[in-house]
Enzyme design. Structure first.
Site: not given
Ligand code: 4NP
Length: 169
Positions: A25, A28, A30-32, A140
């Site tokens: 993402c 690195n 939050c999402r990934s 996001d």
């Protein structure tokens, strides 16, 4: 002997690459990391032999732990990600991993811009693995509220399950 059957065809087990998956993402944090946690869990439960990691296209958060809201979201689902540390996507990742998944379209563009000519990893949008969600981004959640992180978790868990199902068959 059954286990050595490959020798008849001129290959051995060392030539079989263990699948290795990198989720990417922007930050690195939050999402990934959530995608990494979800896929680690699903792969482990399915008994899959796979390497899993995550990275960001940006370098702002390198060395830091995940966002507190991401840590709390994973914890709600029984997974500790507090020890994860952010790192930036490196050119070596295109040789180290068999699969690189972008969380959104901007990430995909940034990854492709850094892709060396001899990259062996296949690069794709994460939700492309989910039937009916092809072409969609994992939104996001960084500038939103806590509820957004739960949406992220649902998205990455759906992708993790679809990805694991593909690897099992
Ligand atoms: P991520 O979220 O890409 O899912 O880790 C973000 C984290 C940090 C920033 C943006 C998105 N930031 O602008 O610092």
């Amino acid at each position: 002997m059954e286990l050595n059957k490959g020798a008849d065809y001129g290959w051995d087990m060392s030539m079989i690459t263990v699948p290795s998956v990198l989720f990417v993402c922007l930050g690195n944090i939050c999402r990934s990391p959530l995608a990494e946690a979800a896929f680690r869990k699903v792969a482990q439960d399915a008994g899959l032999d796979v390497r899993v990691d995550s990275a960001g296209t940006g370098d702002w958060h390198v060395g830091k732990g995940p966002d507190q809201r991401a840590i709390a979201t994973a914890a709600r689902h029984g997974i500790d990600i507090a020890y994860y540390r952010a790192r930036q996507l490196a050119v070596e990742d295109f040789a180290r991993f068999t699969h690189i998944f972008a969380l959104d379209h901007a990430n995909l563009e940034d990854i492709r811009a850094r892709e060396p000519r001899d990259a062996s990893a296949s690069v794709a949008l994460l939700l492309d693995v989910v039937p009916g969600r092809e072409g969609q981004s994992v939104a996001d959640p960084y500038f939103g509220d806590d509820a957004g992180f739960e949406v992220t978790w649902r998205d990455v868990m759906q992708a993790a399950e679809a990805l694991a199902a593909r690897m099992i068959v």
